[in-house]
Motif scaffolding. Structure first.
Motif, PDB file in Angstrom:
ATOM      1  N   PHE A 240       0.053  -0.971  -6.534  1.00  0.00           N
ATOM      2  CA  PHE A 240       0.595  -0.454  -5.278  1.00  0.00           C
ATOM      3  C   PHE A 240       0.907  -1.589  -4.295  1.00  0.00           C
ATOM      4  N   ALA A 241       0.140  -2.676  -4.361  1.00  0.00           N
ATOM      5  CA  ALA A 241       0.447  -3.837  -3.516  1.00  0.00           C
ATOM      6  C   ALA A 241       1.776  -4.457  -3.940  1.00  0.00           C
ATOM      7  N   MET A 242       2.055  -4.469  -5.253  1.00  0.00           N
ATOM      8  CA  MET A 242       3.321  -5.014  -5.742  1.00  0.00           C
ATOM      9  C   MET A 242       4.491  -4.134  -5.314  1.00  0.00           C
ATOM     10  N   VAL A 243       4.316  -2.822  -5.376  1.00  0.00           N
ATOM     11  CA  VAL A 243       5.369  -1.903  -4.925  1.00  0.00           C
ATOM     12  C   VAL A 243       5.663  -2.138  -3.440  1.00  0.00           C
ATOM     13  N   GLU A 244       4.606  -2.240  -2.648  1.00  0.00           N
ATOM     14  CA  GLU A 244       4.769  -2.450  -1.204  1.00  0.00           C
ATOM     15  C   GLU A 244       5.477  -3.768  -0.917  1.00  0.00           C
ATOM     16  N   ALA A 245       5.111  -4.806  -1.654  1.00  0.00           N
ATOM     17  CA  ALA A 245       5.725  -6.122  -1.438  1.00  0.00           C
ATOM     18  C   ALA A 245       7.204  -6.106  -1.800  1.00  0.00           C
ATOM     19  N   ALA A 246       7.548  -5.455  -2.912  1.00  0.00           N
ATOM     20  CA  ALA A 246       8.950  -5.384  -3.329  1.00  0.00           C
ATOM     21  C   ALA A 246       9.790  -4.646  -2.303  1.00  0.00           C
ATOM     22  N   GLN A 247       9.263  -3.547  -1.775  1.00  0.00           N
ATOM     23  CA  GLN A 247      10.014  -2.742  -0.812  1.00  0.00           C
ATOM     24  C   GLN A 247      10.092  -3.430   0.552  1.00  0.00           C
ATOM     25  N   LYS A 248       8.998  -4.014   0.978  1.00  0.00           N
ATOM     26  CA  LYS A 248       8.959  -4.672   2.277  1.00  0.00           C
ATOM     27  C   LYS A 248       9.937  -5.830   2.342  1.00  0.00           C
ATOM     28  N   ASN A 249      10.047  -6.567   1.245  1.00  0.00           N
ATOM     29  CA  ASN A 249      10.892  -7.767   1.226  1.00  0.00           C
ATOM     30  C   ASN A 249      12.271  -7.525   0.637  1.00  0.00           C
ATOM     31  N   ASN A 250      12.559  -6.247   0.274  1.00  0.00           N
ATOM     32  CA  ASN A 250      13.878  -5.877  -0.254  1.00  0.00           C
ATOM     33  C   ASN A 250      14.284  -6.774  -1.427  1.00  0.00           C
TER      34      ASN A 250
END
Length: 308
Positions: free
Chosen positions: A9-19
């Motif tokens: 879930f941290a990886m998903v958040e990072a991918a979305q946050k940084n586009n």
């Protein structure tokens, strides 16, 4: 994709946050054979899927990760503490380094190594992008009793929105890799290098055996009526043919890499993005948790955790 639930879930958040364009590595989702299977399913080739069976077996030490450690491996050539990272601190062990998938402290066993590919292929074929409701697992360490704590035989029954998905992974008996999709109109068998579609009519091809219990007169009347309504014209009996599609290995990495490169250029998202990859990874974590807890587990979306 992940070693723990929070990691994913941290990886998903990072991918979305940084586009960012992120693609996970279950490469079969980019194969032409999988695209063919997806197209057949979307066109109703087997009807609505009723069950999926995913199986894979190996029968050799290398397949069970008994890799030979590099001859020069030592505390002088490897920063052991850095390699351990947040795993339990133990003395240098060359087998733990080379065969890390065998231990829960470092890897996710056959689930994270093999099952994730099978599940990813299933999800892409059927258009499912979700975490299963539950997982019930059994297995054990039957052949490779080499100190590992991850099972070398692992079976799991998942519940995907009411559809049963059965998975068998075996490191002690080689069997062909197979993803079988079952529906009322037939089945699709996806192997390592091919895809077979076997249509089924779902209709009786002969009078029902139940009529054998009828009194003679009623049986004769039933038989006469059945044949009159169902028999084909002689010489024009229907035939049924399987269709076999052959192509590149489902796990060919080049198409998957190309999808990523094109997505980086176009900024269009990929099939196996961080969300998709995390959904597949969570299913594997559920399979492992069920095995170690020795009971069924369910997914709690609110807390993003696995419950017994």
């Amino acid at each position: 994709m992940s070693h723990t639930i929070p990691d994913g879930f941290a990886m998903v958040e990072a991918a979305q946050k940084n586009n960012r364009i992120v693609q996970i590595g279950s490469q079969r989702v980019s194969s032409v054979l999988l695209a063919t299977a997806r197209d057949l399913y979307q066109k109703g080739a087997i009807g609505d899927v009723e069950m999926v069976e995913l199986t894979l077996g190996r029968n050799d030490p290398t397949g069970a990760w008994q890799y030979p450690p590099p001859p020069d491996l030592s505390p002088q050539t490897l920063d052991w503490d850095t390699w351990l990272n947040d795993a339990p601190k133990i003395p240098f062990n060359n087998l733990h380094f080379a065969r890390w998938r065998c231990w829960k402290a470092y890897g996710t066993g056959v689930a994270g190594d093999l099952m994730v590919h099978l599940l990813s292929g299933m999800m892409a074929t059927l258009g499912w992008n979700e975490i299963p409701r539950s997982a019930t697992a059994m297995g054990g360490i039957f052949r490779f009793k080499d100190g590992r704590d991850m099972p070398d035989f692992h079976t799991v029954l998942f519940d995907y929105h009411g559809i049963p998905v059965y998975v068998r992974l075996d490191l002690g008996c080689e069997t062909p890799e197979l993803a079988r999709f079952l529906g009322p109109k037939g089945l699709m068998d996806a192997g390592e290098f091919d895809l077979r579609h076997s249509p089924q009519t779902g209709q009786d091809t002969a009078p029902s055996y139940y009529a054998s219990s009828f009194p003679a007169k009623l049986r004769e009347e039933y038989m006469k009526q059945w044949h009159a309504e169902h028999d084909a014209t002689l010489g024009k009996e229907p035939t049924s043919e399987d269709t076999l599609y052959k192509g590149h290995d489902w796990d060919d990495m080049r198409p998957h890499l190309n999808v990523f490169f094109q997505a980086v250029k176009s900024r269009k998202n990929v099939t196996e993005d961080a969300v998709f990859g995390n959904h597949a990874a969570v299913a594997c974590h559920m399979a492992n948790e069920s095995y170690f807890r020795q009971k069924p587990v369910t997914w709690d979306a609110a807390s993003k955790s696995i419950k017994s």
